[in-house]
Design an enzyme around this catalytic site. Structure first.
Site, PDB file in Angstrom:
ATOM      1  CG  ASN A  16      19.040   7.172 -28.458  1.00 44.38           C
ATOM      2  OD1 ASN A  16      18.545   7.747 -27.518  1.00 44.38           O
ATOM      3  ND2 ASN A  16      19.671   6.040 -28.344  1.00 44.38           N
ATOM      4  CE1 TYR A  17      15.535  13.074 -31.199  1.00 43.81           C
ATOM      5  CE2 TYR A  17      17.339  13.148 -29.623  1.00 43.81           C
ATOM      6  CZ  TYR A  17      16.025  13.380 -29.935  1.00 43.81           C
ATOM      7  OH  TYR A  17      15.186  13.907 -29.000  1.00 43.81           O
ATOM      8  N   GLY A  18      20.070   8.758 -33.959  1.00 44.96           N
ATOM      9  CA  GLY A  18      21.089   8.354 -34.926  1.00 44.96           C
ATOM     10  C   GLY A  18      20.497   7.823 -36.220  1.00 44.96           C
ATOM     11  CG  ASP A  19      18.190   4.346 -35.962  1.00 47.19           C
ATOM     12  OD1 ASP A  19      19.148   3.632 -36.255  1.00 47.19           O
ATOM     13  OD2 ASP A  19      17.576   4.266 -34.879  1.00 47.19           O
ATOM     14  CD  GLN A 257      21.069  15.883 -39.041  1.00 42.76           C
ATOM     15  OE1 GLN A 257      20.751  16.274 -40.166  1.00 42.76           O
ATOM     16  NE2 GLN A 257      21.264  14.619 -38.765  1.00 42.76           N
ATOM     17  CD  GLU A 275      26.531   3.891 -36.044  1.00 43.61           C
ATOM     18  OE1 GLU A 275      26.404   4.196 -37.237  1.00 43.61           O
ATOM     19  OE2 GLU A 275      26.101   2.834 -35.554  1.00 43.61           O
ATOM     20  CG  ASP A 276      25.000  11.680 -37.844  1.00 38.85           C
ATOM     21  OD1 ASP A 276      25.714  11.446 -38.828  1.00 38.85           O
ATOM     22  OD2 ASP A 276      24.287  12.704 -37.760  1.00 38.85           O
ATOM     23  CB  SER A 277      27.099  13.230 -32.437  1.00 44.13           C
ATOM     24  OG  SER A 277      27.093  12.082 -31.623  1.00 44.13           O
TER      25      SER A 277
HETATM   26  O1  TRH Z   1      21.052   9.781 -30.888  1.00 43.07           O
HETATM   27  P1  TRH Z   1      22.134   8.793 -30.872  1.00 43.07           P
HETATM   28  O2  TRH Z   1      22.448   8.216 -29.573  1.00 43.07           O
HETATM   29  O3  TRH Z   1      21.797   7.655 -31.883  1.00 43.07           O
HETATM   30  C1  TRH Z   1      22.125   6.299 -31.626  1.00 43.07           C
HETATM   31  C2  TRH Z   1      23.312   5.876 -32.427  1.00 43.07           C
HETATM   32  O4  TRH Z   1      23.250   6.175 -33.791  1.00 43.07           O
HETATM   33  C3  TRH Z   1      23.506   4.400 -32.246  1.00 43.07           C
HETATM   34  O5  TRH Z   1      24.599   3.960 -32.978  1.00 43.07           O
HETATM   35  C4  TRH Z   1      22.249   3.696 -32.654  1.00 43.07           C
HETATM   36  O6  TRH Z   1      22.402   2.344 -32.588  1.00 43.07           O
HETATM   37  C5  TRH Z   1      21.145   4.161 -31.737  1.00 43.07           C
HETATM   38  O7  TRH Z   1      20.970   5.544 -31.883  1.00 43.07           O
HETATM   39  C6  TRH Z   1      19.839   3.460 -32.021  1.00 43.07           C
HETATM   40  O8  TRH Z   1      23.519   9.436 -31.415  1.00 43.07           O
HETATM   41  P2  TRH Z   1      23.963   9.928 -32.857  1.00 43.07           P
HETATM   42  O9  TRH Z   1      24.184   8.788 -33.771  1.00 43.07           O
HETATM   43  O10 TRH Z   1      25.086  10.811 -32.652  1.00 43.07           O
HETATM   44  O11 TRH Z   1      22.749  10.762 -33.412  1.00 43.07           O
HETATM   45  C7  TRH Z   1      22.401  12.010 -32.899  1.00 43.07           C
HETATM   46  C8  TRH Z   1      21.810  12.857 -33.980  1.00 43.07           C
HETATM   47  O12 TRH Z   1      21.200  13.991 -33.407  1.00 43.07           O
HETATM   48  C9  TRH Z   1      22.847  13.369 -34.969  1.00 43.07           C
HETATM   49  O13 TRH Z   1      22.307  13.372 -36.278  1.00 43.07           O
HETATM   50  C10 TRH Z   1      23.084  14.804 -34.532  1.00 43.07           C
HETATM   51  C11 TRH Z   1      21.701  15.168 -34.028  1.00 43.07           C
HETATM   52  N1  TRH Z   1      21.625  16.269 -33.075  1.00 43.07           N
HETATM   53  C12 TRH Z   1      20.964  17.435 -33.447  1.00 43.07           C
HETATM   54  O14 TRH Z   1      20.491  17.536 -34.587  1.00 43.07           O
HETATM   55  N2  TRH Z   1      20.840  18.458 -32.535  1.00 43.07           N
HETATM   56  C13 TRH Z   1      21.374  18.393 -31.304  1.00 43.07           C
HETATM   57  O15 TRH Z   1      21.237  19.340 -30.510  1.00 43.07           O
HETATM   58  C14 TRH Z   1      22.087  17.200 -30.951  1.00 43.07           C
HETATM   59  C15 TRH Z   1      22.716  17.088 -29.594  1.00 43.07           C
HETATM   60  C16 TRH Z   1      22.186  16.174 -31.851  1.00 43.07           C
END
Ligand code: TRH
Length: 380
Positions: A16-19, A257, A275-277
Site C-alpha cells: 500500500n501507500y502508508g509507509d 497527496q 494510518e496516514d489517511s
Molecule cells: O495505503 P494504506 O493502506 O497504508 C497502510 C497503512 O499505513 C498501514 O498502517 C500499514 O501497515 C500498511 O499500509 C503497510 O493507508 P494509509 O496509511 O492511509 O496511506 C495512504 C496514503 O495514500 C496516504 O498518504 C494518503 C495517500 N493517498 C493519496 O495520496 N491519494 C489518494 O487518492 C488516496 C486515496 C490516498
C-alpha cells in the site's frame, strides 16, 4: 556548513501507500519547516510516484520539495551517514550503512519510527533505548500517538490555514470539483478509501434507498471489486459513474497527496484506512469511519478498540454507541448499512468531538517537531 545531510530517512514500501505516505510527509516537513538537510531513501519509487506525480522512478537521485530522494537498492552504495538516522515503520538499515554509522566519531542519533497506535502501552514504550548487540550504537523507539507521553501525529504548520482557506473560497472549491469532474449538485459527498470490504454492499443499499442524495467518491484501488459487485458489473474503472436510487458512485483516479487532503476537507464524511489517511481525516474534522489495516492474528482489533475508547471518552452514551456500531461493522465487513442512519443522524456530535480531538492532538505537539526536539536532546 559541514558537508552531508542532517537527517537520513529510510522507507521500505511493504504494501500500500502508508509507509511512503508517512515518511514523505515527515521528510518534507523536516526540510521545509525545520530547515534540515534531508535525504530520503525509498525502495519503491513507483509507489512514491502515485502520491507525488513529479517523482521519476528511473532516477537514482532527485530533488523534491527540498528533499534529496535516493532510490534505495541493493547493493547499498557507500554513503556518509547523516547526524540523525530514521528507520521508518519497521524497515531495517543496510548493514554497510550501520557499520558506517558506528565508524563516525560522533555517533548519529538513531530512531526507529514505529506505527501509530492508540493502545495504552504506547506511552510506556515511547523513547526507549535499545543498544546494538555488536556495534557502539543505540537505537531509540519513537512511537507516534494521540496522548501525552507519545510522539504525536504528523501535522504541517500550514495545514489548518490551507484547509480553512479552501473552505472559505467557493470559487476554489468549484474549481477543485471541476478538476475531479464532480458535477454541481445538492448532495452529501462522501469519500471512500478502504481495503476490500464486503460491507460496501449493505452500506450502498442504505444510501441508494435513503432519503437524501449521496455521491460516494471512491479513489481507484482495493474496494473496486466490491463497488462493481453492488452494481452487478464485472469491473469498474477510474472516471466511471454508477447510479442507483439516491446513490451516485464516482470512481476517482489516485489523487496526489495534496489533492487527497483537499478531498477530505471538502467531503461531508470520510471513510479512511491505514494510518496516514486516518490522521488526515482527523485534521479534516468531518465525520470519519476507519478501516484498520487487517492483520493475520487479528492484531488490528485492539487498535480499533483503543482508538474508539479514546474517541468515545467524552461522548454521550448514545453517540458513543453509534460510533462503535458503525466502526465495528465496517471492520467486521458486515452490517454497516443498518449502522449508518444512527451514525449520520448524530453528525453534529462528531464535528464537535473532532474539534476537541484536534485540540488534544495539538497539546501533544506534532510528530516532526517532537522528533526534532528529541534528537536535539539526545545529541547534546
Ligand atoms: O495505503 P494504506 O493502506 O497504508 C497502510 C497503512 O499505513 C498501514 O498502517 C500499514 O501497515 C500498511 O499500509 C503497510 O493507508 P494509509 O496509511 O492511509 O496511506 C495512504 C496514503 O495514500 C496516504 O498518504 C494518503 C495517500 N493517498 C493519496 O495520496 N491519494 C489518494 O487518492 C488516496 C486515496 C490516498
Amino acid at each position: 556548513m559541514r558537508p552531508g545531510y542532517d537527517w537520513d530517512l529510510f522507507c521500505a514500501v511493504v504494501d500500500n501507500y502508508g509507509d511512503i505516505g508517512i515518511t514523505w510527509r515527515l521528510a518534507r516537513q523536516l526540510a521545509s519547516e525545520h530547515r534540515l538537510r534531508v535525504r530520503l531513501w525509498v525502495d519503491d519509487l513507483a509507489a512514491f510516484r502515485c502520491l507525488r506525480p513529479e517523482i521519476d522512478p528511473d532516477l537514482d537521485e532527485q530533488a523534491c520539495q527540498g528533499v534529496t530522494v535516493r532510490h534505495w537498492r541493493a547493493p547499498f552504495p557507500a554513503a556518509e551517514p547523516a547526524d540523525v538516522v530514521v528507520e521508518a515503520l519497521a524497515c531495517h538499515l543496510p548493514e554497510s550503512y550501520e557499520s558506517a554509522m558506528a565508524e563516525r566519531p560522533v555517533k548519529p542519533v538513531w530512531l526507529n519510527l514505529e506505527y501509530l497506535s492508540a493502545e495504552d502501552w504506547v506511552p510506556g514504550c515511547h523513547a526507549l533505548a535499545s543498544p546494538h548487540p555488536r556495534l557502539p550504537l543505540t537505537k531509540y523507539f519513537f512511537l507516534p500517538g494521540y496522548v501525552p507521553g507519545t510522539g504525536g501525529v504528523l501535522k504541517e504548520s500550514w495545514l489548518v490555514a490551507a484547509r480553512d482557506d479552501l473552505r472559505a473560497d467557493p470559487a476554489a472549491q468549484a474549481a477543485f470539483w471541476r478538476r475531479l469532474a464532480v458535477p454541481e449538485a445538492e448532495e452529501s459527498r462522501i469519500s471512500l478509501f478502504s481495503y476490500e470490504n464486503t460491507a460496501i454492499q449493505g452500506l450502498f443499499e442504505t444510501w441508494a434507498d435513503g432519503p437524501e442524495r449521496v455521491r460516494c467518491l471512491v479513489p481507484e484501488g482495493r474496494p473496486l471489486a466490491d463497488v462493481a459487485g453492488f452494481f452487478g458489473r464485472p469491473a469498474v474503472a477510474a472516471g466511471e459513474q454508477l447510479v442507483r436510487g439516491n446513490l451516485a458512485v464516482q470512481v476517482l483516479p489516485m489523487l496526489s497527496q495534496d489533492d487527497y487532503d483537499r478531498l477530505l476537507w471538502l467531503c461531508d464524511c470520510n471513510f479512511v484506512r491505514g494510518e496516514d489517511s486516518l490522521v488526515r481525516a482527523m485534521w479534516a474534522g468531518k465525520p470519519l469511519v476507519w478501516q484498520a489495516y487487517r492483520q493475520e492474528d487479528q492484531a488490528h482489533w485492539p487498535k480499533i478498540h483503543a482508538l474508539l475508547d479514546l474517541l468515545c471518552g467524552d461522548l454521550d452514551p448514545g453517540d458513543a454507541d453509534a460510533l462503535r456500531a458503525l466502526w465495528s461493522a465496517w471492520n467486521d465487513m458486515a452490517g454497516a448499512g443498518p449502522a449508518w442512519p444512527e451514525f449520520w443522524h448524530r453528525r453534529p456530535a462528531w464535528l464537535a468531538r473532532l474539534d476537541r480531538w484536534q485540540a488534544q492532538l495539538d497539546g501533544v505537539g506534532d510528530l516532526a517537531t517532537n522528533l526534532v526536539k528529541f534528537c536535539n536532546e539526545k545529541s547534546k
